[in-house]
Design a protein around this motif. Structure first.
Motif, PDB file in Angstrom:
ATOM      1  N   VAL A 202       0.660  -1.321  -0.128  1.00  0.00           N
ATOM      2  CA  VAL A 202       0.477  -0.185   0.180  1.00  0.00           C
ATOM      3  C   VAL A 202       0.582   1.410   0.593  1.00  0.00           C
ATOM      4  O   VAL A 202       0.828   2.160  -0.803  1.00  0.00           O
ATOM      5  CB  VAL A 202      -0.589  -0.460   1.180  1.00  0.00           C
ATOM      6  CG1 VAL A 202      -1.665   1.607   1.027  1.00  0.00           C
ATOM      7  CG2 VAL A 202      -1.966  -0.902   1.018  1.00  0.00           C
ATOM      8  N   LEU A 318      -9.618  -0.359   3.201  1.00  0.00           N
ATOM      9  CA  LEU A 318      -8.873  -0.678   2.619  1.00  0.00           C
ATOM     10  C   LEU A 318      -9.399  -2.014   2.088  1.00  0.00           C
ATOM     11  O   LEU A 318      -8.656  -2.873   2.566  1.00  0.00           O
ATOM     12  CB  LEU A 318      -7.560  -0.572   2.137  1.00  0.00           C
ATOM     13  CG  LEU A 318      -7.479   1.618   2.707  1.00  0.00           C
ATOM     14  CD1 LEU A 318      -5.113   0.936   2.104  1.00  0.00           C
ATOM     15  CD2 LEU A 318      -7.428   1.829   1.931  1.00  0.00           C
ATOM     16  N   LEU A 324      -5.331   0.414  -6.266  1.00  0.00           N
ATOM     17  CA  LEU A 324      -4.267   1.164  -4.912  1.00  0.00           C
ATOM     18  C   LEU A 324      -3.402   2.241  -5.796  1.00  0.00           C
ATOM     19  O   LEU A 324      -3.266   3.285  -5.018  1.00  0.00           O
ATOM     20  CB  LEU A 324      -3.288   0.286  -4.744  1.00  0.00           C
ATOM     21  CG  LEU A 324      -3.396  -0.515  -3.838  1.00  0.00           C
ATOM     22  CD1 LEU A 324      -2.547  -1.798  -3.293  1.00  0.00           C
ATOM     23  CD2 LEU A 324      -3.566  -0.105  -2.510  1.00  0.00           C
TER      24      LEU A 324
END
Length: 378
Positions: A202, A318, A324
């Motif tokens: 991430v 998320l 992403l």
């Protein structure tokens, strides 16, 4: 009221309970540890009220050595003659409390505190774990949980009464450090259940579009070497710092300047680390788990255009299939446009609201007071 804590005396979580309970005048506090005791216990509970079994429990279970200490524990508890046995982590220490109560015919009632994986993971590992968890929960007169999601699971497994409250903060931290808009902080264990590889993934997506983004990883574990290699392979070695384990004071210094907090485990209840981050006015990015939705007060990812500044609890959920590549833009939306000094004004407001929510809803002392009152009314 004589109460015996049963757990891991070297755990900071059991120590936190001991600090809170030792301040209650209604309680005569005792403790039995499957390992030893952290030094601070010496100032909280006299040595003649403590039993250290000095085993070395494995993180993954299968702790026959712990069960071999049951006769020593049972005999000691018989002499203590407590009103309550307060077991922490139900599939291990809850089992010891249950077995000791039956085997030594103790008059004490059992209060059981679930910590997360003992309810959310262990019962799914086979019929024996599920049966054992059910027996322990049925033996408890009262249990505690830190999320409604876990409480519901405990009731499904046989718990009669569950008190739900966050494993909150003992005091609010000082917060007088200016936030660095693109500084990220992560401090969950570097073990598979916490998915630290996902944290790096991430961050890499954010760093690709935000040159000033930096990440501090503050913990240790079996995956550290692999994570450091992952960071090098992504070309992020200069932008990711691994600190190893930090004490509470050092943790506070790392939370304070961070704008964002990353916690993406595969299983979790309400994490005290997330509450600490929110108290430090961080904005958390959390994995798609029921307890995280519960904590942020969302039915999905936060509606970025309509933040509830009165309730606080600002952050993002998320999903595993999250785009992403779009995440940096979503974060910019959450914090608003930067002013001429480069400070994200909206982010400061949202962070302050997170801190205010923790102060109103997630402090440990008031929750322990309610817990003690419930035991006294039994």
């Amino acid at each position: 009221m004589r109460l015996v804590l049963i757990g891991d005396g070297e755990s900071p979580h059991l120590l936190k309970w001991a600090r809170a309970l030792s301040q209650r005048r209604e309680i005569e506090l005792w403790a039995a540890s499957t390992r030893g005791f952290a030094p601070e216990f010496h100032f909280l509970i006299p040595e003649d009220r403590r039993l250290a079994l000095n085993t070395d429990p494995a993180h993954g279970g299968g702790n026959i050595a712990v069960l071999k200490q049951l006769p020593a524990l049972g005999a000691w508890l018989k002499k203590v003659d407590a009103d309550w046995l307060h077991a922490h982590y139900l599939t291990s220490h809850g089992t010891l409390a249950w077995a000791a109560r039956r085997g030594w015919k103790l008059r004490a009632r059992i209060a059981g505190s679930a910590w997360g994986s003992d309810i959310l993971v262990a019962p799914g590992q086979g019929w024996a774990y599920r049966w054992l968890t059910t027996q322990v929960l049925k033996a408890c007169a009262v249990t505690t949980s830190d999320s409604e999601f876990m409480s519901a699971r405990m009731r499904e497994l046989g718990a009669a009464e569950v008190m739900t409250f966050p494993f909150g903060l003992e005091q609010l931290p000082k917060q007088n450090v200016r936030k660095q808009p693109w500084l990220f902080y992560a401090n969950r264990g570097l073990e598979p259940i916490y998915r630290p590889h996902r944290v790096i993934e991430v961050f890499a997506a954010i760093a690709a579009k935000q040159p000033e983004a930096r990440l501090v990883v503050a913990n240790d574990g079996s995956l550290r070497g692999a994570l450091e290699e992952q960071v090098r392979a992504l070309g992020l070695a200069e932008r990711v710092e691994f600190t190893g384990r930090l004490d509470a004071t050092s943790q506070g210094r790392r939370y304070a300047p961070a704008r964002w907090f990353l916690s993406l485990p595969e299983s979790d209840s309400v994490s005290v680390s997330v509450l600490e981050a929110m108290a430090h006015e961080c904005l958390p990015l959390l994995s798609d788990l029921p307890a995280n939705h519960e904590l942020l007060g969302t039915a999905g990812s936060l509606a970025l255009g309509q933040p509830d500044t009165l309730l606080g609890r600002h952050g993002l959920i998320l999903k595993d299939d999250e785009d992403l590549g779009a995440l940096p833009d979503r974060l910019r939306m959450l914090v608003g446009e930067a002013d001429v000094a480069g400070q994200a004004v909206d982010a400061d407001r949202l962070g302050a609201a997170n801190r205010a929510w923790v102060a109103a809803h997630a402090m440990f002392g008031p929750a322990v007071a309610r817990f003690v009152d419930r035991l006294q009314r039994a």
